[in-house]
Every structure is written in structure tokens, then in C-alpha cells.
Design a protein around this motif. Structure first.
Motif, PDB file in Angstrom:
ATOM      1  N   LEU A 136       0.923  -1.246  -0.032  1.00 39.42           N
ATOM      2  CA  LEU A 136       0.107   0.063  -0.048  1.00 39.42           C
ATOM      3  C   LEU A 136       0.932   1.166   0.046  1.00 39.42           C
ATOM      4  O   LEU A 136       1.127   1.797   0.978  1.00 39.42           O
ATOM      5  N   PRO A 137       1.327   1.840  -1.221  1.00 40.37           N
ATOM      6  CA  PRO A 137       2.286   2.711  -1.169  1.00 40.37           C
ATOM      7  C   PRO A 137       1.701   4.126  -0.809  1.00 40.37           C
ATOM      8  O   PRO A 137       0.612   4.382  -1.313  1.00 40.37           O
ATOM      9  N   SER A 138       2.363   5.060  -0.660  1.00 44.88           N
ATOM     10  CA  SER A 138       2.215   6.410  -0.195  1.00 44.88           C
ATOM     11  C   SER A 138       2.119   7.380  -1.416  1.00 44.88           C
ATOM     12  O   SER A 138       1.534   8.240  -1.640  1.00 44.88           O
ATOM     13  N   ASN A 139       2.636   6.620  -2.718  1.00 50.26           N
ATOM     14  CA  ASN A 139       2.941   7.254  -4.013  1.00 50.26           C
ATOM     15  C   ASN A 139       3.487   8.704  -3.805  1.00 50.26           C
ATOM     16  O   ASN A 139       3.207   9.652  -4.903  1.00 50.26           O
ATOM     17  N   ALA A 140       3.999   9.362  -2.679  1.00 49.49           N
ATOM     18  CA  ALA A 140       4.576  10.668  -2.550  1.00 49.49           C
ATOM     19  C   ALA A 140       5.243  10.413  -1.245  1.00 49.49           C
ATOM     20  O   ALA A 140       4.975   9.766  -0.501  1.00 49.49           O
ATOM     21  N   PRO A 141       6.338  11.399  -1.251  1.00 46.54           N
ATOM     22  CA  PRO A 141       7.172  11.193  -0.080  1.00 46.54           C
ATOM     23  C   PRO A 141       6.323  11.621   1.356  1.00 46.54           C
ATOM     24  O   PRO A 141       5.452  12.441   1.170  1.00 46.54           O
ATOM     25  N   ALA A 142       6.453  10.816   2.385  1.00 44.97           N
ATOM     26  CA  ALA A 142       5.790  11.351   3.624  1.00 44.97           C
ATOM     27  C   ALA A 142       6.742  10.748   4.712  1.00 44.97           C
ATOM     28  O   ALA A 142       7.684   9.804   4.690  1.00 44.97           O
ATOM     29  N   LYS A 143       6.477  11.601   5.784  1.00 48.30           N
ATOM     30  CA  LYS A 143       7.370  11.485   6.993  1.00 48.30           C
ATOM     31  C   LYS A 143       6.470  10.931   8.211  1.00 48.30           C
ATOM     32  O   LYS A 143       7.011  10.347   9.145  1.00 48.30           O
ATOM     33  N   TYR A 144       5.257  11.210   7.993  1.00 43.89           N
ATOM     34  CA  TYR A 144       4.368  10.733   8.833  1.00 43.89           C
ATOM     35  C   TYR A 144       3.302   9.734   7.997  1.00 43.89           C
ATOM     36  O   TYR A 144       2.731   9.890   6.947  1.00 43.89           O
ATOM     37  N   VAL A 145       2.716   8.838   9.002  1.00 40.76           N
ATOM     38  CA  VAL A 145       1.520   8.011   8.491  1.00 40.76           C
ATOM     39  C   VAL A 145       0.637   7.748   9.671  1.00 40.76           C
ATOM     40  O   VAL A 145       0.867   7.636  10.792  1.00 40.76           O
TER      41      VAL A 145
END
Length: 167
Positions: A136-145
Motif C-alpha cells: 500500500l504505497p504512499s505514492n509521494a514522500p511522507a514523514k508521517y503515517v
């Protein structure tokens, strides 16, 4: 000669009794299976998070459990039976990069919100399937989930561009 007959009788008697003992123990062990009950994992409030909606300035308040260690990041909400509507898990990573989550050993369907370093929602994975090991990819840079119960992102009308703050 009579001594040999007695020794054979004793030998065969012990052999017969030993075989009976062994067979009895083998079958009784199968019936005595122990059931190992898993310890229930309960929500531990470690902070409060607010989602700020850009469209109408609405704020959604949540109690959060924070995953900021390697162990917490690996296990997340695995093995949990449920989570209240006002509860969530926030993953805090050291860097901002594309993230990949999956639902291995996770019993609760979730909405996964990927959030960048500016604390802005950049993407969603909604209504994830329990126990599914698909990426389940973020498809964008993420620092938090942020993981919340499935369906809440739609119920709350969340959109890319909404933001979070937490303490």
C-alpha cells in the motif's frame, strides 16, 4: 533350558507392556493440545492529534498512540481486535520518503493517511483489507503515517492538502 524360557517370557512381557505404554502415551499427547491465548493489546494514549480541514476549517480531534521505534513501526496495529473511532496510530519517521505499508496480521480494516514533513496529507489508502499483504504505497514522500478505522477518511470528508498537528 527352563531358565531361557523364563527369560523369554519376561522379555516378551516387558516388550508388550512397554509397547502398550508407548502407544498409550503417543495417543494421549495428541488429545492434550494446549491452547495458547494471545495477550490482548490495548490502546495506549500517548498524545493528541488534530486534523485541520482546509475546505471548511473543521477540526477533528483524536487520541493517538505513537509508533516511533523500529519495533512499533514493524508491528503497528497488528493483532489488535478493535480501535475506537476517536483513536489512531501515528507513525513518525526520521526521514521523508515514499512509504509502503501492508496489512499482515492486522485484523482491523483501516484508512491510511500519508503525510509529508510539512504535516500535510499527500495521499490515502482507504478501506484496506485485513490480513492482506499487498503493498500500500504512499505514492509521494511522507514523514508521517496516520492509521484510522476504515471509512473515517470519507466520513470526515478528508482531502489531500488537509493538515495535522499533534502533541
Amino acid at each position: 533350558m527352563w531358565l531361557n524360557k523364563i527369560n523369554f517370557r519376561i522379555f516378551y512381557t516387558f516388550l508388550f507392556l512397554g509397547s502398550c505404554f508407548l502407544i498409550t502415551n503417543l495417543f494421549s499427547c495428541k488429545e492434550d493440545k494446549k491452547v495458547i491465548k494471545q495477550t490482548e493489546i490495548v490502546f495506549k494514549k500517548e498524545g493528541e492529534l488534530t486534523i485541520h480541514k482546509v475546505s471548511d476549517s473543521t477540526e477533528i480531534k483524536l487520541d493517538i498512540e505513537i509508533a516511533d521505534t523500529e519495533f512499533d513501526e514493524q508491528t503497528g496495529l497488528m493483532y489488535r481486535e478493535s480501535m475506537d473511532k476517536n483513536q489512531a496510530m501515528l507513525f513518525v519517521f526520521e526521514d521523508e520518503s515514499e512509504r509502503y505499508f501492508y496489512m499482515k496480521n492486522t485484523k482491523i480494516p483501516l484508512d491510511i493517511l500519508y503525510i509529508n514533513a510539512n504535516k500535510t496529507i499527500v495521499s490515502f489508502q482507504k478501506n484496506t483489507k485485513p490480513f492482506d499483504e499487498s503493498s500500500l504505497p504512499s505514492n509521494a514522500p511522507a514523514k508521517y503515517v496516520l492509521e484510522v478505522n476504515a471509512g473515517l477518511a470519507d466520513t470526515w470528508g478528508l482531502a489531500i492538502g488537509d493538515s495535522i498537528s499533534y502533541q
